[in-house]
Design a protein around this motif. Structure first.
Motif, PDB file in Angstrom:
ATOM      1  N   THR A   1     -24.472 -79.796 -40.054  1.00 33.08           N
ATOM      2  CA  THR A   1     -23.585 -79.387 -39.245  1.00 33.08           C
ATOM      3  C   THR A   1     -24.104 -78.833 -38.050  1.00 33.08           C
ATOM      4  OG1 THR A   1     -21.698 -77.707 -39.035  1.00 33.08           O
ATOM      5  CG2 THR A   1     -23.449 -77.058 -40.621  1.00 33.08           C
TER       6      THR A   1
ATOM      7  N   ASP B   1     -25.602 -80.911 -49.291  1.00 35.95           N
ATOM      8  CA  ASP B   1     -25.153 -80.254 -47.919  1.00 35.95           C
ATOM      9  C   ASP B   1     -26.148 -79.330 -47.176  1.00 35.95           C
ATOM     10  OD1 ASP B   1     -23.856 -78.456 -46.025  1.00 35.95           O
ATOM     11  OD2 ASP B   1     -22.182 -78.223 -47.316  1.00 35.95           O
TER      12      ASP B   1
ATOM     13  N   TYR C   1     -27.697 -75.156 -43.682  1.00 37.29           N
ATOM     14  CA  TYR C   1     -28.453 -74.004 -43.272  1.00 37.29           C
ATOM     15  C   TYR C   1     -30.037 -74.790 -43.350  1.00 37.29           C
ATOM     16  CZ  TYR C   1     -24.085 -71.400 -44.817  1.00 37.29           C
ATOM     17  OH  TYR C   1     -23.006 -70.965 -44.788  1.00 37.29           O
TER      18      TYR C   1
HETATM   19  C1  LIG Z   1     -22.756 -74.596 -47.776  1.00 39.78           C
HETATM   20  C2  LIG Z   1     -21.696 -74.914 -46.597  1.00 39.78           C
HETATM   21  N1  LIG Z   1     -21.409 -76.051 -45.937  1.00 39.78           N
HETATM   22  C3  LIG Z   1     -20.790 -76.012 -44.923  1.00 39.78           C
HETATM   23  C4  LIG Z   1     -20.021 -75.083 -44.384  1.00 39.78           C
HETATM   24  C5  LIG Z   1     -18.989 -75.406 -43.543  1.00 39.78           C
HETATM   25  O1  LIG Z   1     -19.573 -76.122 -42.266  1.00 39.78           O
HETATM   26  P1  LIG Z   1     -18.644 -76.652 -41.118  1.00 39.78           P
HETATM   27  O2  LIG Z   1     -18.432 -75.452 -40.262  1.00 39.78           O
HETATM   28  O3  LIG Z   1     -19.704 -77.613 -40.663  1.00 39.78           O
HETATM   29  O4  LIG Z   1     -17.392 -77.265 -41.551  1.00 39.78           O
HETATM   30  C6  LIG Z   1     -20.532 -73.786 -44.736  1.00 39.78           C
HETATM   31  C7  LIG Z   1     -19.774 -72.712 -44.161  1.00 39.78           C
HETATM   32  O5  LIG Z   1     -19.824 -71.630 -44.198  1.00 39.78           O
HETATM   33  C8  LIG Z   1     -21.238 -73.505 -45.805  1.00 39.78           C
HETATM   34  O6  LIG Z   1     -21.542 -72.566 -46.401  1.00 39.78           O
END
Ligand SMILES: Cc1ncc(COP(=O)(O)O)c(C=O)c1O
Length: 374
Positions: free
Chosen positions: A208, A182, A185
């Motif tokens: 994202t 994921d 960031y």
């Molecule tokens: C590691 C991580 N992945 C995904 C997300 C959420 O992403 P999205 O807004 O695309 O659902 C967050 C949100 O805090 C996050 O910390």
């Protein structure tokens, strides 16, 4: 009475995040704190004319443009209603009752949440006391029943990364485990495994528009993976999960990469500024590759978070987590916002447990985490 599935009955009640954040300094959700590129707002306004809203969204053109932006083919990209939805799609497509998920602990809770809804069990692999996490540790959590592993890279809430050699080892040594990396960031870490999706058949990368791009309210995420994984996910997908505004916003946003890069640079400089502040105050903090910093302010962490809230500064209290007693997580924003945070914190310095004078732990958290450099 109509009973829900057993997996749903077992879920703990959902604790919704705090509302009423408008007008406050939002350092609690790791969002972009200054807003998206102004051209995105203008493009959305233009779109709202005509019969646009009454039509169902059309995806093919958007998928092509986003695929080009990410350097993959359209077949290798799926659109999702944020990363959250992408995670749900993984579970909907692959997770069977009793399958295991391997996650670091602590991490973003949504992996485990949707996995539990699907009837799966979770193996949590704890960071060591210096917030290190290696391939050996994660592979040690894998068993025959492991279906997938989720690695937020950088991880939330620690801000640490799993190094690229370690990720490579995991992908190679657990070829039957779907590995979700994921990269929410990525704009702050500058490190990606996206070019590996054709090489490793078990790799899924998510991106994202909610973080550096500043479009969390629109909800758009992308899944990037090889076609053998993408195809079944497409078949199982909610056909209209992504709305037209999200697509229009993202397509405009990718035209303004420089805006995002400038914001990310400013955040990274302020992250260092905030860490220097903590260091000077004797507060241990975890060196971060992201747009937030996890700091151990001590036993009165919740009180400090509430006092900051009284000043309209919102931060995330992680001290309820048994592994993170005494820790607060601070999203980093613009220079002015970081100054305001530091001023706010300075007023409550007497409430913080300073390690000035140098406890071994205060030092090792920093030194050891720096070894994670890939
Ligand atoms: C590691 C991580 N992945 C995904 C997300 C959420 O992403 P999205 O807004 O695309 O659902 C967050 C949100 O805090 C996050 O910390």
């Amino acid at each position: 009475m109509v009973r829900p599935r057993r997996a749903v009955e077992r879920l703990k009640p959902y604790r919704p995040p705090r509302e009423g954040r408008e007008g406050k300094l939002r350092l609690d959700f790791n969002e972009n704190t200054v807003g998206c590129a102004p051209q995105v707002v203008q493009a959305l306004r233009r779109k709202l004319n005509g019969d646009w809203l009454s039509r169902y969204p059309e995806y093919e053109e958007a998928r092509k443009k986003l695929a080009q932006y990410f350097g993959v083919s359209p077949d290798e990209l799926l659109l999702a209603n944020g990363t959250d939805d992408a995670i749900k799609m993984v579970c909907d497509t692959f997770v069977r009752q009793g399958d295991y998920l391997v996650v670091p602990a602590p991490t973003f809770p949504v992996y485990e949440f949707f996995h539990s809804v699907a009837g799966g069990q979770t193996k949590r692999v704890r960071y060591d006391e210096n917030f290190n996490l290696t391939a050996d540790m994660l592979l040690g959590g894998v068993s025959k029943r492991t279906r997938w592993m989720a690695i937020a890279n950088p991880n939330n809430p620690t801000g640490t990364i799993v190094s690229q050699p370690d990720l490579r080892r995991i992908l190679k040594e657990a070829p039957d485990v779907l590995v979700l990396v994921d990269e929410a960031y990525v704009d702050f870490s500058g490190q990606t495994v996206l070019p590996w999706i054709r090489k490793y058949r078990n790799l899924v990368v998510t991106r994202t528009f909610s973080k550096a791009f500043g479009l969390a309210g629109l909800r758009l995420g992308c899944i990037l993976t090889n076609v053998d994984i993408a195809d079944p996910m497409r078949r199982a997908q909610n056909p209209f999960a992504v709305n037209s505004l999200a697509l229009a916003g993202a397509l405009e946003a990718i035209k303004h990469e420089k805006f995002v890069a400038r914001y990310a640079r400013e955040v990274c400089a302020n992250r260092d500024r905030l860490c220097r502040y903590f260091k000077s105050a004797g507060i241990p903090c975890v060196p971060s590759y992201s747009n937030f910093v996890l700091a151990r302010v001590g036993a009165r962490a919740s009180e400090i978070a509430l006092k900051l809230r009284d000043q309209d500064i919102l931060v995330r209290d992680w001290s309820y987590d048994p592994r993170l007693k005494g820790y607060l997580r601070f999203t980093v924003g613009s220079t002015a916002q970081t100054r305001r945070l530091i001023q706010g914190l300075s007023q409550f310095r007497h409430l913080m447990e300073s390690r000035n004078g140098g406890s071994p732990r205060a030092r090792t958290v920093k030194e050891n985490s720096q070894r994670q450099e890939p």
